[in-house]
Design a protein around this motif. Structure first.
Motif, PDB file in Angstrom:
ATOM      1  N   VAL A   2      32.185  30.212 109.458  1.00  0.00           N
ATOM      2  CA  VAL A   2      32.413  31.356 108.590  1.00  0.00           C
ATOM      3  C   VAL A   2      31.053  31.920 108.222  1.00  0.00           C
ATOM      4  O   VAL A   2      30.093  31.178 108.016  1.00  0.00           O
ATOM      5  CB  VAL A   2      33.177  30.923 107.319  1.00  0.00           C
ATOM      6  CG1 VAL A   2      33.261  32.046 106.318  1.00  0.00           C
ATOM      7  CG2 VAL A   2      34.569  30.444 107.685  1.00  0.00           C
ATOM      8  N   LYS A   3      30.975  33.249 108.152  1.00  0.00           N
ATOM      9  CA  LYS A   3      29.720  33.898 107.810  1.00  0.00           C
ATOM     10  C   LYS A   3      29.885  34.727 106.544  1.00  0.00           C
ATOM     11  O   LYS A   3      30.884  35.424 106.388  1.00  0.00           O
ATOM     12  CB  LYS A   3      29.284  34.876 108.893  1.00  0.00           C
ATOM     13  CG  LYS A   3      29.020  34.314 110.227  1.00  0.00           C
ATOM     14  CD  LYS A   3      28.474  35.429 111.098  1.00  0.00           C
ATOM     15  CE  LYS A   3      29.051  35.404 112.472  1.00  0.00           C
ATOM     16  NZ  LYS A   3      28.515  36.482 113.306  1.00  0.00           N
ATOM     17  N   LEU A   4      28.885  34.655 105.697  1.00  0.00           N
ATOM     18  CA  LEU A   4      28.727  35.623 104.625  1.00  0.00           C
ATOM     19  C   LEU A   4      27.735  36.640 105.181  1.00  0.00           C
ATOM     20  O   LEU A   4      26.639  36.270 105.614  1.00  0.00           O
ATOM     21  CB  LEU A   4      28.183  34.956 103.364  1.00  0.00           C
ATOM     22  CG  LEU A   4      27.951  35.877 102.168  1.00  0.00           C
ATOM     23  CD1 LEU A   4      29.253  36.550 101.735  1.00  0.00           C
ATOM     24  CD2 LEU A   4      27.338  35.096 101.020  1.00  0.00           C
ATOM     25  N   ASP A  63      33.054  26.339 106.988  1.00  0.00           N
ATOM     26  CA  ASP A  63      34.408  26.853 106.843  1.00  0.00           C
ATOM     27  C   ASP A  63      34.515  27.595 105.513  1.00  0.00           C
ATOM     28  O   ASP A  63      33.551  27.656 104.747  1.00  0.00           O
ATOM     29  CB  ASP A  63      35.444  25.716 106.939  1.00  0.00           C
ATOM     30  CG  ASP A  63      35.116  24.543 106.018  1.00  0.00           C
ATOM     31  OD1 ASP A  63      34.590  24.759 104.895  1.00  0.00           O
ATOM     32  OD2 ASP A  63      35.367  23.392 106.426  1.00  0.00           O
ATOM     33  N   HIS A  64      35.692  28.144 105.254  1.00  0.00           N
ATOM     34  CA  HIS A  64      35.898  28.907 104.016  1.00  0.00           C
ATOM     35  C   HIS A  64      35.671  28.047 102.776  1.00  0.00           C
ATOM     36  O   HIS A  64      35.115  28.514 101.782  1.00  0.00           O
ATOM     37  CB  HIS A  64      37.306  29.523 103.986  1.00  0.00           C
ATOM     38  CG  HIS A  64      37.459  30.693 104.887  1.00  0.00           C
ATOM     39  ND1 HIS A  64      36.994  31.940 104.578  1.00  0.00           N
ATOM     40  CD2 HIS A  64      38.025  30.796 106.121  1.00  0.00           C
ATOM     41  CE1 HIS A  64      37.266  32.778 105.561  1.00  0.00           C
ATOM     42  NE2 HIS A  64      37.889  32.106 106.516  1.00  0.00           N
ATOM     43  N   GLU A  65      36.120  26.815 102.827  1.00  0.00           N
ATOM     44  CA  GLU A  65      35.963  25.924 101.676  1.00  0.00           C
ATOM     45  C   GLU A  65      34.481  25.678 101.378  1.00  0.00           C
ATOM     46  O   GLU A  65      34.068  25.682 100.221  1.00  0.00           O
ATOM     47  CB  GLU A  65      36.693  24.603 101.920  1.00  0.00           C
ATOM     48  CG  GLU A  65      36.814  23.744 100.676  1.00  0.00           C
ATOM     49  CD  GLU A  65      37.518  24.427  99.511  1.00  0.00           C
ATOM     50  OE1 GLU A  65      37.058  24.226  98.370  1.00  0.00           O
ATOM     51  OE2 GLU A  65      38.504  25.151  99.717  1.00  0.00           O
ATOM     52  N   SER A  66      33.691  25.490 102.411  1.00  0.00           N
ATOM     53  CA  SER A  66      32.241  25.290 102.234  1.00  0.00           C
ATOM     54  C   SER A  66      31.597  26.528 101.611  1.00  0.00           C
ATOM     55  O   SER A  66      30.739  26.418 100.737  1.00  0.00           O
ATOM     56  CB  SER A  66      31.572  24.994 103.573  1.00  0.00           C
ATOM     57  OG  SER A  66      32.059  23.814 104.131  1.00  0.00           O
ATOM     58  N   LEU A  67      32.019  27.689 102.059  1.00  0.00           N
ATOM     59  CA  LEU A  67      31.492  28.938 101.496  1.00  0.00           C
ATOM     60  C   LEU A  67      31.884  29.071 100.032  1.00  0.00           C
ATOM     61  O   LEU A  67      31.046  29.376  99.181  1.00  0.00           O
ATOM     62  CB  LEU A  67      31.985  30.138 102.304  1.00  0.00           C
ATOM     63  CG  LEU A  67      31.641  31.521 101.730  1.00  0.00           C
ATOM     64  CD1 LEU A  67      30.139  31.723 101.592  1.00  0.00           C
ATOM     65  CD2 LEU A  67      32.257  32.610 102.591  1.00  0.00           C
ATOM     66  N   THR A  92      26.116  45.777 101.112  1.00  0.00           N
ATOM     67  CA  THR A  92      27.553  45.558 101.212  1.00  0.00           C
ATOM     68  C   THR A  92      27.735  44.131 101.711  1.00  0.00           C
ATOM     69  O   THR A  92      27.098  43.736 102.690  1.00  0.00           O
ATOM     70  CB  THR A  92      28.200  46.546 102.204  1.00  0.00           C
ATOM     71  OG1 THR A  92      27.985  47.872 101.737  1.00  0.00           O
ATOM     72  CG2 THR A  92      29.690  46.284 102.356  1.00  0.00           C
ATOM     73  N   MET A  93      28.566  43.367 101.036  1.00  0.00           N
ATOM     74  CA  MET A  93      28.795  41.964 101.393  1.00  0.00           C
ATOM     75  C   MET A  93      30.183  41.830 102.018  1.00  0.00           C
ATOM     76  O   MET A  93      31.140  42.455 101.578  1.00  0.00           O
ATOM     77  CB  MET A  93      28.719  41.077 100.144  1.00  0.00           C
ATOM     78  CG  MET A  93      27.396  41.159  99.404  1.00  0.00           C
ATOM     79  SD  MET A  93      25.976  40.513 100.297  1.00  0.00           S
ATOM     80  CE  MET A  93      26.374  38.780 100.403  1.00  0.00           C
ATOM     81  N   MET A  94      30.256  40.985 103.061  1.00  0.00           N
ATOM     82  CA  MET A  94      31.508  40.743 103.765  1.00  0.00           C
ATOM     83  C   MET A  94      31.583  39.273 104.154  1.00  0.00           C
ATOM     84  O   MET A  94      30.555  38.601 104.238  1.00  0.00           O
ATOM     85  CB  MET A  94      31.569  41.563 105.056  1.00  0.00           C
ATOM     86  CG  MET A  94      31.521  43.059 104.870  1.00  0.00           C
ATOM     87  SD  MET A  94      31.112  43.886 106.418  1.00  0.00           S
ATOM     88  CE  MET A  94      29.351  44.098 106.215  1.00  0.00           C
ATOM     89  N   VAL A  95      32.795  38.784 104.401  1.00  0.00           N
ATOM     90  CA  VAL A  95      33.000  37.446 104.935  1.00  0.00           C
ATOM     91  C   VAL A  95      33.654  37.616 106.295  1.00  0.00           C
ATOM     92  O   VAL A  95      34.598  38.405 106.453  1.00  0.00           O
ATOM     93  CB  VAL A  95      33.886  36.589 104.015  1.00  0.00           C
ATOM     94  CG1 VAL A  95      34.206  35.253 104.654  1.00  0.00           C
ATOM     95  CG2 VAL A  95      33.215  36.398 102.658  1.00  0.00           C
ATOM     96  N   GLY A  96      33.133  36.895 107.286  1.00  0.00           N
ATOM     97  CA  GLY A  96      33.681  36.984 108.630  1.00  0.00           C
ATOM     98  C   GLY A  96      33.890  35.611 109.239  1.00  0.00           C
ATOM     99  O   GLY A  96      33.299  34.635 108.799  1.00  0.00           O
TER     100      GLY A  96
END
Length: 100
Positions: A2-4, A63-67, A92-96
């Protein structure tokens, strides 16, 4: 993974932006627990010419939980506070999610 993702518009003073980003913001951000990798890309144009964007930063987590866990840390809060102080109107911030 997962990326921020942080996407920055063109700053008025690129030299001051670069100085702060490299010497202040990046070291703060790299301290965030759970951050696996941080990649920064300078936008140099688009297929149609100039771009309204200046910089792209991808921050990788397992993963999402780590983020989510990372975003609750003091280090993440310090990074966010710093971000708002010098680029709040540019970012602008996004999660991918990576797609295979």
């Amino acid at each position: 993974m997962v990326k921020l993702i942080a996407l920055y518009k063109q700053p008025e003073d690129k030299e001051a932006f670069d100085e702060h980003y490299k010497n202040v913001h990046t070291p703060i951000t790299k301290k965030i627990p759970g951050l696996r990798k941080m990649e920064v890309t300078r936008i140099v144009g688009s297929p149609t010419g100039d771009s309204k964007y200046y910089l792209l930063c991808e921050m990788y987590y397992d993963d999402h939980e780590s983020l989510k866990k990372a975003m609750k840390t003091e280090e993440s809060k310090a990074s966010g506070k710093d971000l708002m102080s010098f680029a709040g109107n540019l970012v602008t911030m996004m999660v991918g999610e990576e797609v295979e």
